[in-house]
Design an enzyme around this catalytic site. Structure first.
Site, PDB file in Angstrom:
ATOM      1  N   ARG A 223       0.613 -25.712  -3.923  1.00 51.77           N
ATOM      2  CA  ARG A 223      -0.340 -25.836  -2.806  1.00 51.77           C
ATOM      3  C   ARG A 223      -1.781 -25.933  -3.310  1.00 51.77           C
ATOM      4  O   ARG A 223      -2.568 -26.742  -2.834  1.00 51.77           O
ATOM      5  CB  ARG A 223      -0.212 -24.617  -1.881  1.00 51.77           C
ATOM      6  CG  ARG A 223       1.084 -24.549  -1.118  1.00 51.77           C
ATOM      7  CD  ARG A 223       1.184 -23.225  -0.374  1.00 51.77           C
ATOM      8  NE  ARG A 223       1.286 -22.115  -1.306  1.00 51.77           N
ATOM      9  CZ  ARG A 223       2.441 -21.550  -1.679  1.00 51.77           C
ATOM     10  NH1 ARG A 223       3.568 -21.972  -1.171  1.00 51.77           N
ATOM     11  NH2 ARG A 223       2.453 -20.567  -2.548  1.00 51.77           N
TER      12      ARG A 223
ATOM     13  N   THR B  11      -0.583 -23.134 -12.863  1.00 51.03           N
ATOM     14  CA  THR B  11       0.814 -22.701 -12.684  1.00 51.03           C
ATOM     15  C   THR B  11       0.875 -21.198 -12.414  1.00 51.03           C
ATOM     16  O   THR B  11       0.011 -20.450 -12.871  1.00 51.03           O
ATOM     17  CB  THR B  11       1.621 -22.902 -13.980  1.00 51.03           C
ATOM     18  OG1 THR B  11       0.981 -22.152 -15.011  1.00 51.03           O
ATOM     19  CG2 THR B  11       1.717 -24.330 -14.378  1.00 51.03           C
TER      20      THR B  11
ATOM     21  N   ARG C 259      -3.369 -17.769 -14.747  1.00 55.44           N
ATOM     22  CA  ARG C 259      -3.327 -16.426 -15.317  1.00 55.44           C
ATOM     23  C   ARG C 259      -3.663 -16.557 -16.796  1.00 55.44           C
ATOM     24  O   ARG C 259      -3.280 -17.552 -17.437  1.00 55.44           O
ATOM     25  CB  ARG C 259      -1.918 -15.808 -15.180  1.00 55.44           C
ATOM     26  CG  ARG C 259      -1.553 -15.379 -13.762  1.00 55.44           C
ATOM     27  CD  ARG C 259      -2.370 -14.169 -13.312  1.00 55.44           C
ATOM     28  NE  ARG C 259      -2.009 -13.700 -11.987  1.00 55.44           N
ATOM     29  CZ  ARG C 259      -2.609 -14.061 -10.856  1.00 55.44           C
ATOM     30  NH1 ARG C 259      -3.613 -14.931 -10.885  1.00 55.44           N
ATOM     31  NH2 ARG C 259      -2.224 -13.567  -9.700  1.00 55.44           N
TER      32      ARG C 259
ATOM     33  N   ASP D 149     -11.479 -18.831 -15.380  1.00 56.38           N
ATOM     34  CA  ASP D 149     -11.551 -17.799 -14.340  1.00 56.38           C
ATOM     35  C   ASP D 149     -10.692 -16.603 -14.727  1.00 56.38           C
ATOM     36  O   ASP D 149     -10.810 -15.533 -14.134  1.00 56.38           O
ATOM     37  CB  ASP D 149     -11.037 -18.397 -13.011  1.00 56.38           C
ATOM     38  CG  ASP D 149     -11.077 -17.419 -11.849  1.00 56.38           C
ATOM     39  OD1 ASP D 149     -12.046 -16.635 -11.769  1.00 56.38           O
ATOM     40  OD2 ASP D 149     -10.151 -17.419 -11.017  1.00 56.38           O
TER      41      ASP D 149
ATOM     42  N   GLU E 299      -8.037  -8.388 -18.599  1.00 54.64           N
ATOM     43  CA  GLU E 299      -9.065  -8.352 -17.548  1.00 54.64           C
ATOM     44  C   GLU E 299      -9.331  -6.912 -17.126  1.00 54.64           C
ATOM     45  O   GLU E 299      -8.365  -6.151 -16.991  1.00 54.64           O
ATOM     46  CB  GLU E 299      -8.608  -9.173 -16.338  1.00 54.64           C
ATOM     47  CG  GLU E 299      -8.499 -10.648 -16.684  1.00 54.64           C
ATOM     48  CD  GLU E 299      -8.053 -11.524 -15.502  1.00 54.64           C
ATOM     49  OE1 GLU E 299      -7.837 -10.990 -14.399  1.00 54.64           O
ATOM     50  OE2 GLU E 299      -7.905 -12.727 -15.699  1.00 54.64           O
TER      51      GLU E 299
ATOM     52  N   HIS F 274     -12.421 -13.806 -12.654  1.00 48.09           N
ATOM     53  CA  HIS F 274     -11.229 -13.918 -11.791  1.00 48.09           C
ATOM     54  C   HIS F 274     -11.618 -13.885 -10.311  1.00 48.09           C
ATOM     55  O   HIS F 274     -11.238 -12.975  -9.570  1.00 48.09           O
ATOM     56  CB  HIS F 274     -10.220 -12.812 -12.123  1.00 48.09           C
ATOM     57  CG  HIS F 274      -8.832 -13.122 -11.646  1.00 48.09           C
ATOM     58  ND1 HIS F 274      -7.702 -12.689 -12.275  1.00 48.09           N
ATOM     59  CD2 HIS F 274      -8.385 -13.832 -10.581  1.00 48.09           C
ATOM     60  CE1 HIS F 274      -6.629 -13.104 -11.626  1.00 48.09           C
ATOM     61  NE2 HIS F 274      -7.022 -13.808 -10.582  1.00 48.09           N
ATOM     62  N   ILE F 275     -12.360 -14.913  -9.900  1.00 45.68           N
ATOM     63  CA  ILE F 275     -12.876 -14.939  -8.524  1.00 45.68           C
ATOM     64  C   ILE F 275     -12.332 -16.110  -7.715  1.00 45.68           C
ATOM     65  O   ILE F 275     -12.918 -16.495  -6.705  1.00 45.68           O
ATOM     66  CB  ILE F 275     -14.422 -15.021  -8.505  1.00 45.68           C
ATOM     67  CG1 ILE F 275     -14.911 -16.167  -9.404  1.00 45.68           C
ATOM     68  CG2 ILE F 275     -15.045 -13.694  -8.898  1.00 45.68           C
ATOM     69  CD1 ILE F 275     -16.231 -16.748  -9.010  1.00 45.68           C
TER      70      ILE F 275
ATOM     71  N   SER G 268     -10.192 -16.619  -5.469  1.00 45.59           N
ATOM     72  CA  SER G 268     -10.073 -16.477  -4.008  1.00 45.59           C
ATOM     73  C   SER G 268     -11.207 -15.638  -3.415  1.00 45.59           C
ATOM     74  O   SER G 268     -11.172 -15.319  -2.228  1.00 45.59           O
ATOM     75  CB  SER G 268      -8.748 -15.791  -3.683  1.00 45.59           C
ATOM     76  OG  SER G 268      -8.767 -14.460  -4.180  1.00 45.59           O
TER      77      SER G 268
HETATM   78  C1  8YV Z   1      -6.986 -12.738  -7.225  1.00 45.02           C
HETATM   79  C2  8YV Z   1      -5.248 -14.384  -7.499  1.00 45.02           C
HETATM   80  O1  8YV Z   1      -6.101 -11.837  -6.660  1.00 45.02           O
HETATM   81  O2  8YV Z   1      -4.135 -14.545  -5.439  1.00 45.02           O
HETATM   82  C3  8YV Z   1      -4.037 -14.494  -6.662  1.00 45.02           C
HETATM   83  O3  8YV Z   1      -2.948 -14.553  -7.239  1.00 45.02           O
HETATM   84  O4  8YV Z   1      -5.208 -14.478  -8.676  1.00 45.02           O
HETATM   85  C4  8YV Z   1      -6.537 -14.127  -6.869  1.00 45.02           C
HETATM   86  O5  8YV Z   1      -6.548 -14.320  -5.511  1.00 45.02           O
HETATM   87  C5  8YV Z   1      -8.366 -12.488  -6.804  1.00 45.02           C
HETATM   88  O6  8YV Z   1      -9.171 -13.511  -7.212  1.00 45.02           O
HETATM   89  C6  8YV Z   1      -8.902 -11.151  -7.288  1.00 45.02           C
HETATM   90  O7  8YV Z   1      -8.690 -10.914  -8.605  1.00 45.02           O
END
Ligand code: 8YV
Length: 322
Positions: free
Chosen positions: A158, A211, A240, A264, A269, A288-289, A291
């Protein structure tokens, strides 16, 4: 003692989410930054029927063994590589995640990393602010174009599709993808071409890794893969950290195998300040931003709360992964 199910809300959520859970459950919540420490959670989990958590928390045997009442773990994340699926199955614990609501937001960030890397925006921002802009720009500081170039997406789910739409509709890019299975929709609607991982790496000007983390995608990008990329190309990772052999990426950057990277996510982390990746001017990093806009994080938390409550009512949650 109430006969309502009891929930641990192990990360900060909005009042609306808290109130929604409070309608059907009793709860204990964590209000600090960064999520409830594991030691704290382990003290409380034996009383819990449900757990609402970020995707950063390992749901493993140690935790599950201490949670005799636990029926559901609801991730506020689309990724669920934090779940030990076998152990959860063995302990009869359901797991849910939050797909759909974050697709466009993550795709926006990936495009930000593509543009910022190619046009060297953070580097030139530092240049201006350091007072180094004294005459015309030296061409050694010029960047690369994004429009009309080739974008290769590894992982056409998606979010991959939302990135592809931006690339094709906004930037007239050529789109390649590699995925477990063919995605006819992106082939028809975006003219995306399915290819092997190797030819995607060889042909793309921008390689985006999107992925999920699975045993098959762990260390997917290693020195062989960076060798295949063009020395003018950029690598973007918003999946990841464990999908990339960071040492191989560092070597690749040192040896000029690729032009730059936008990251990201990291293997560890929060990232270690000593991580050599932070030393390269041509590596752009964010914490890791993907979302992390207020609106979307609230929507994810609410979706996760709905999944949790449904499971506790004995109904099937919408976003069940196990
Ligand atoms: C993080 C994400 O949770 O939804 C996921 O799998 O990797 C992201 O949404 C978010 O950015 C906070 O770390």
């Amino acid at each position: 003692m109430s006969n309502k199910p009891h929930v641990i809300i192990a990360m900060k959520v909005s009042e609306e989410v808290e109130n929604f859970i409070g309608e059907t459950c009793t709860y204990q919540k964590w209000t600090g930054e960064g999520g409830m420490p594991q030691a704290e959670l382990l003290k409380l989990i034996n009383e819990a029927d449900g757990l609402l958590t970020s995707g950063a928390r390992r749901i493993d045997k140690e935790l599950l063994d201490q949670a005799p009442r636990l029926k559901v773990v609801s991730n506020i994340a689309v990724g669920y590589n934090n779940f030990n699926l076998e152990e959860m199955k063995a302990h009869h614990v359901l797991g849910t995640h939050t797909p759909y609501v974050l697709d466009d937001t993550v795709a926006d960030l990936v495009f930000g990393l593509i543009l910022a890397s190619a046009r060297r925006i953070p580097e030139l921002d530092r240049f201006v602010k350091a007072g180094q802009w004294k005459k015309g720009m030296d061409e050694v500081l010029f960047g690369s174009d994004v429009h009309h170039k080739t974008l290769g997406i590894i992982g056409m789910g998606r979010i991959g599709k939302a990135i592809g739409q931006r690339a094709v509709k906004g930037f007239d890019m050529k789109l390649l993808y590699h995925n477990r299975s063919r995605n006819e929709e992106v082939e028809e609607n975006l003219g995306a071409k399915y290819c092997t991982l190797d030819s995607l790496l060889q042909e793309s000007d921008f390689v985006v890794l999107m992925t999920p983390l699975t045993p098959e995608t762990r260390d997917l990008m290693g020195s062989r893969e960076f060798d295949l990329m063009k020395p003018t190309s950029f690598f973007i990772n918003a999946s990841r950290g464990e999908t990339v052999d960071e040492q191989a990426l560092i070597e690749g950057l040192k040896q000029g195998k690729i032009r730059g990277a936008g990251l990201d996510v990291f293997r560890k982390e929060p990232v270690d300040p000593e991580n050599p990746l932070l030393q390269f001017p041509n590596v752009i990093t964010v914490p890791h931003i993907g979302s992390s806009t207020g609106l979307v994080r609230d929507a994810m938390a609410m979706r996760a709360a709905h999944n949790l409550v449904k499971a506790l009512k004995g109904e099937e949650p919408i976003d069940l992964v196990i």
